[in-house]
Every structure is written in structure tokens, then in C-alpha cells.
Write a protein that holds these residues in place. Sequence first.
Motif, short mmCIF file in Angstrom:
data_model
loop_
_atom_site.label_atom_id
_atom_site.label_comp_id
_atom_site.label_asym_id
_atom_site.label_seq_id
_atom_site.Cartn_x
_atom_site.Cartn_y
_atom_site.Cartn_z
N VAL A 235 3.58 -15.26 10.23
CA VAL A 235 2.80 -14.82 11.37
C VAL A 235 1.72 -13.86 10.87
O VAL A 235 2.03 -12.86 10.23
CB VAL A 235 3.68 -14.13 12.43
N LYS A 236 0.48 -14.18 11.19
CA LYS A 236 -0.65 -13.33 10.81
C LYS A 236 -1.53 -13.14 12.03
O LYS A 236 -1.73 -14.07 12.82
CB LYS A 236 -1.48 -13.97 9.69
N ILE A 237 -2.04 -11.93 12.18
CA ILE A 237 -2.95 -11.65 13.28
C ILE A 237 -4.27 -11.15 12.70
O ILE A 237 -4.30 -10.24 11.86
CB ILE A 237 -2.34 -10.63 14.26
N TYR A 238 -5.36 -11.79 13.11
CA TYR A 238 -6.71 -11.50 12.61
C TYR A 238 -7.50 -10.79 13.70
O TYR A 238 -7.45 -11.17 14.88
CB TYR A 238 -7.44 -12.78 12.23
N LEU A 239 -8.25 -9.79 13.29
CA LEU A 239 -9.19 -9.12 14.18
C LEU A 239 -10.60 -9.38 13.68
O LEU A 239 -11.00 -8.90 12.60
CB LEU A 239 -8.92 -7.61 14.24
N PHE A 240 -11.34 -10.17 14.43
CA PHE A 240 -12.75 -10.44 14.12
C PHE A 240 -13.59 -9.49 14.97
O PHE A 240 -13.67 -9.63 16.20
CB PHE A 240 -13.11 -11.89 14.44
N ALA A 241 -14.22 -8.50 14.32
CA ALA A 241 -14.97 -7.50 15.07
C ALA A 241 -16.09 -6.93 14.20
O ALA A 241 -16.05 -7.00 12.96
CB ALA A 241 -14.05 -6.37 15.54
N GLU A 262 1.58 -9.87 9.20
CA GLU A 262 0.48 -9.39 8.37
C GLU A 262 -0.77 -9.21 9.24
O GLU A 262 -1.17 -10.11 9.97
CB GLU A 262 0.17 -10.38 7.24
N PHE A 263 -1.39 -8.02 9.13
CA PHE A 263 -2.58 -7.68 9.89
C PHE A 263 -3.80 -7.78 8.97
O PHE A 263 -3.82 -7.17 7.89
CB PHE A 263 -2.46 -6.28 10.47
N ILE A 264 -4.80 -8.51 9.44
CA ILE A 264 -6.02 -8.75 8.65
C ILE A 264 -7.22 -8.41 9.51
O ILE A 264 -7.33 -8.88 10.66
CB ILE A 264 -6.09 -10.21 8.17
N PHE A 265 -8.11 -7.59 8.96
CA PHE A 265 -9.34 -7.19 9.66
C PHE A 265 -10.52 -7.91 9.02
O PHE A 265 -10.77 -7.80 7.81
CB PHE A 265 -9.52 -5.68 9.58
N VAL A 266 -11.26 -8.67 9.84
CA VAL A 266 -12.43 -9.42 9.38
C VAL A 266 -13.67 -8.71 9.92
O VAL A 266 -13.94 -8.75 11.12
CB VAL A 266 -12.38 -10.88 9.86
N ASN A 267 -14.39 -8.05 9.02
CA ASN A 267 -15.61 -7.31 9.39
C ASN A 267 -16.80 -8.27 9.33
O ASN A 267 -17.24 -8.67 8.25
CB ASN A 267 -15.81 -6.14 8.44
N VAL A 268 -17.33 -8.64 10.49
CA VAL A 268 -18.42 -9.62 10.58
C VAL A 268 -19.75 -8.91 10.83
O VAL A 268 -20.69 -9.52 11.35
CB VAL A 268 -18.14 -10.64 11.69
N GLU A 269 -19.84 -7.65 10.43
CA GLU A 269 -21.05 -6.88 10.75
C GLU A 269 -22.28 -7.42 10.03
O GLU A 269 -23.36 -7.54 10.61
CB GLU A 269 -20.81 -5.42 10.37
N SER A 287 -12.45 -10.84 18.60
CA SER A 287 -11.38 -11.78 18.93
C SER A 287 -10.13 -11.40 18.16
O SER A 287 -10.20 -11.01 16.98
CB SER A 287 -11.78 -13.22 18.57
N TYR A 288 -9.00 -11.50 18.85
CA TYR A 288 -7.69 -11.28 18.23
C TYR A 288 -7.01 -12.63 18.15
O TYR A 288 -6.62 -13.21 19.18
CB TYR A 288 -6.86 -10.30 19.05
N ILE A 289 -6.86 -13.17 16.93
CA ILE A 289 -6.34 -14.51 16.69
C ILE A 289 -4.99 -14.39 16.00
O ILE A 289 -4.85 -13.72 14.97
CB ILE A 289 -7.30 -15.34 15.82
#
Length: 686
Positions: A235-241, A262-269, A287-289
Motif C-alpha cells: 500500500v502506497k499513498i502519493y501526494l501530487f502537489a 509508504e508515503f511518497i510526496f511528488v513535488n510538481v512545482e 491529488s491524494y492517490i
Amino acid sequence: MWVKLCCLLLYFLALFVLARVFEAVAWYESGFLATQLVDPVALSFRKLRTILECRGLGHSGLPEKKDVRELVEKSGDLMEGELYSALKEEEASESVSSTNFSGEMHFYELVEDTKDGIWLVQVIANDRSPLVGKVHWEKMVKKVSRFGIRTGTFNCSSDPRYCRRRGWLKSTLIMSVPQTSTSKGKVMLKEYSGRKIEVEHIFKWITAHAASRIKTIYNSEHLKEEWNKSDQYHVKIYLFANLDQPPAFFSALSVKFTGRVEFIFVNVENWDNKSYMAEIGVYKTPSYILRTPEGIYRYGNNTGEFISLRAMDSFLRSLQPEVNDLFVLSLVLVNLMAWMDLFITQGATIKRFVVLISTLGTYNSLLIISWLPVLGFLQLPYLDSFYEYSLKLFRYSNTTTLASWVRADWMFYSSHPALFLSTYLGHGLLIDYFEKKRRRNNNTDEVNANNLEWLSSLWDWYTSYLFHPIASFQHFPFDSDWDEDPDLFLERLAFPDLWLHPLIPTDYIKNLPMWRFKCLGVHSDEEMLETFQDSESDSDSENKEVFSSEKEVSEDDDLNTFHSCSEGEPRCGAETCSCANKYCHHEPYERKARSYGSYSTMGDMEPDWSAWPSDMLHCTECVVCLENFANGCLLMGLPCGHVFHQNCIVMWLAGGRHCCPVCRWASYKKKQPYTHPQPLSSDAPS
């Protein structure tokens, strides 16, 4: 147990319906639902700042409302339910407790041995003032407690040697964070080295260290590599922000679910090419995926899925629960079911609470005992596949719309405990009302029993089981090697009036033999009535003479029988059995001996002894009511062999006289069965 389980399920159904009613009322009064999105432009500066504080985003350098609104939009969509919860939490002025450590062992047990939480500890050196003042420390405690961060104070005056060994020679702040990404790993202690002693700066320092544990992705190539990688995490949760660092609630959850999610932060700046995001199904930010082996789930689309610590915590617990979570859930359900006994039990108030305490102890003991083998089985290596299939079932069921409603209702009722308790009490009172009405219709006497009567009956029950053989365990008839009971001899030698007479349970009465009294060659009632009317006028005077003569003979024989039976011989009672030589010697009816009371009402009709049990004495009269047995009446026999009307002997035994009215043998004890003597062929009929 099944009745209490059904009552509990009915209560949960009532809570579900009540929550839907509250939603309908809120929609009718305000015109919006909890899942409806809120436009941040329409909110005031204070509400926007409250939302940022609940999400754990710093706003000290943003004086303009526009900047604050943009930061809210970058962190996630805002729903009416989240706004309501945040405002309620701000209005609540509850003081959060902080731990005062007494020494090294206390500090080690709570801080260094805690592997799944964050601690913020203020160390006060000897003869020094604290680094953070009392007012700022209270604000700090209240601010970090929203994200599950525990706080405490360690005064070096209580253990100076430990402070010198640690190098705490001046007042400082200590933060403990798990060092590794595995469950139950080592804990790392970090010391605050900033110059500004302000709440916002200290909070930024805490969130920065917590966010460093989260894996951060800055380009699409890295995202593609991470998305297609298979590792230990299912189980993984991604934060696209478009943020500098993830919110504090996201970082706090990464510590809480260490080793599970597992928590993963995706920085799309600074991303120019977002084509791969469209390929994996991410079309907007933030988005929280949730990525699972079963597929992709977009958090925030269902009821109760707010961008807050509490909402996401309940969501992840339902998807990837620990054994401790399941145990706590089962403990709550079992105790709620046990408390139903307080309302189902009828009678005295003390009786209700005694039964409740007994049920609570029994249910909790059985729960703990049943969990021990479960914990043992889960440690076996060949049950890993079973564990994985169970988690898969949890993920399938808890990503449905119904599961989101249940989670939302759980958060609502847990934030309003008074409503939860009042509804439980009201449900219990309804159960008590219907149960009392049902038992009154069944004419149950225990409904009207008071406390004193119930305590008296409880004491009688206890003493009867303590000092007397348990009659309820003795099924009659039963086989035993004892031909004579020695207890009976001891009871006859003693003085019974000097002893307490314990109450004996009467459930053995239902095991006593019962049958119908029948006569051979009995005509119908109409024929007997017609014959009686025809011969009534002719034989009136003759019957009176015969009756008077038989009465005198009967009284003389009764007196002789009484004297003979009182000397120790068992008797059948007056006018009941064939007696000869002044003693109760039972003879078969094949002989034409005179049987007292046998022809007074039935004429020359002979009873059908084949319907009688073999160990019962042949009699035609009940010595309790002194009436002859009528054709078709219900009889009951005792272990001693004497026979009575069923109603008469039941009333005799239920009145506390647990012995035979004739021979005084205990009605719940076995006696050697009586054998009828066989007539000799040379005997001449008399």
C-alpha cells in the motif's frame, strides 16, 4: 448472547439511520452537504488560517489573504465537513496534558522505546529557566497535539546524572523521530538549534524533520521508476502537489504507519512535462492517490474523506489494520454487547448490576482467551498467505461507498460522545420496556421483585447449593451403586429443627414419572349417567347403609394402619392400598382382597395396573387431598413408590416440603425400587 448481538446490530442500524437524518436536517437548514466543496474565495482570513493550521502548513510569512487562499488550494480541496470540524476544534478550549518525566527509566519507556510516534520534550537544566516560556509552551503543546505529537517536560533536577551523560547542560528542546522506515526501528533524538524561540519557528523545525522521512520525487523519470517498482510495501499513498514540503498531517501519518504504508510526496512545482501523470490517471493537482495491488483509489471523492489527520488516519486503519486495532475493535464491541444485559435482565436493580458484572467478566475473559491462539497462529510462517488474503479482503471492502459512510459516522459519533451515550441509553430503555412487557404477558413474577426479595432468594440459592446436594444435577431415575442413602440416616438421627433448611431447586420435579389413571371396562359417561339415574331411586336406602358400614370399617383399618406405619414401616396412607395383618403388605389385584377406597366411586371396576410404572405402589387414593383417583386423572409418583394426584404433589413439593407425604423419604433421592410379589399357584382366593 445471540439476543444481545441482535440488539447491538439493531443499535448500529439506528445510529446509521440517525446520521442520515442529521445530514438531511443540515441540508434543509443550510442548503449544503458535508461532502460539498467550499470555494476558499468566499471564506474569511480567520477561517483560511484555521484550515492551514489543521492541515499543518505554516502561514507566518503570508500576511495577505490571497496568499493564504492559494496555499489552501495547493494543499487540497476543501469540503464543508472539514471546515465545520476545523472550526469546532478551534472553538473547543480543551487543555492538552503534557507528561512530566521523573527520571531516566520513565524517559526511556515513553520516548526512546516508542517506535511509532513523535515526541517533543522540553529539557530544563539545573538552576536554569526553561527555553520556552509557560504561555508559549502551552500554545506549542496545543498546536502539535493536533497531529498526534506527544509532549513532555524533563527536569534535570530529578536525574542530574542522566542529563550530564546526555550532554544536556543547558535548557533545550528534544525531538524523537523513528530513524528507519521499518516498524519498531531505532529512535533518533534531535536537538533544537534555532535562535528564534517562537511557536511558528519551532513548528517549522518539527515538520521539516518529520518530512525528511518521506520519499520525495522531483521529476517524471523518478516517478516512473518509483511507480513501477515492486517492494515490500503493498500500500502506497502519493501526494501530487505544488508545495515546498508535504503538510504536517501527512508527515505525522508517515510516522504512525511506519512499516505498513509508504508515503511518497511528488513535488510538481517545476514540472514541464506532465504526460506520465496523465498515463497513470492523475489529471489534477493536488491529488491524494492510493496505490494498492488491486488498483488505484483517489482519496477525497467519498463521504468523510477530508484532508485532515483524523479522517485519513481512520481511512488507512481500515485498509491496513494492525492486530492491536482489531483487538481494540473487538473489545469495544464485546463490552457494548455485554452492557445490553443491564436492560435485558428484569427484576431488582441489584440483580441487574450483579448480572452485568458477571457478564462483563465472562465476555472479557473469553475474548482474551480466544485472542491468545489467534496471536500464536499469526506468528507461524505458513500463515503469511492467509494474512495477505485477509488484508486484500479489507482493502476491497473498505474502499466502497458504504465503508466511507461508516467511517464518517464513526468520526461524527466519536467527536460527540454525549450523543453516542444518550442514544445507547435510549436504545437500552426501549429494550427494557419491550422485554418487561413481554414477560408480563407471560406472567413472570420476577418483573415485580424488589432488591430485598432478590437478595434473599440469592442467599437461599447459594446456601442450598453449598450445604445440600445439587438436585438439579440428579436426573431421576438414575442408576447408582448405593442401595441406601447414608444421608437419610444422618438426617433422621439429627434434630432437624436445629438446622437451617436450605431451599432446594425444584427442577427435579419435571423428571418425576407421570401417567393417566385408567380402569378396565369403563363405559362412556352417557351410559354411566343413564344407568345411575335408573337405579338411583331403587338403591338409595341400600347405598346409605353400605356407605355407613364401609366408613366404620375404613376408619378402624385406617387407625390400625397409622399405628403400624408410625413404628418405622412405610405406609400407603389411609384408604389407598390393600393391607393385611395390620401392616402395609401390598398384594396384586389378581387376589380378591379388599382394597380400601377402590370401589367407593368406581363400583366393581378394576384399575388398569399395566399403565403404571413397575416401581410404583398400587393405590387408588391420594393422601394429600384424601380423594380417590378418577378415571383419566393425571398421577405422579415419587422415588419411594407412592403415588398422588399430579397437582396435589406438585403443590406439596413446591411449598418447600421436599419429602413424601407418606413415608417422608426425600423426593429428590433414589430409593430401591419396589417389586410386586408374584402370587403363588397354591394360594386360594379369599
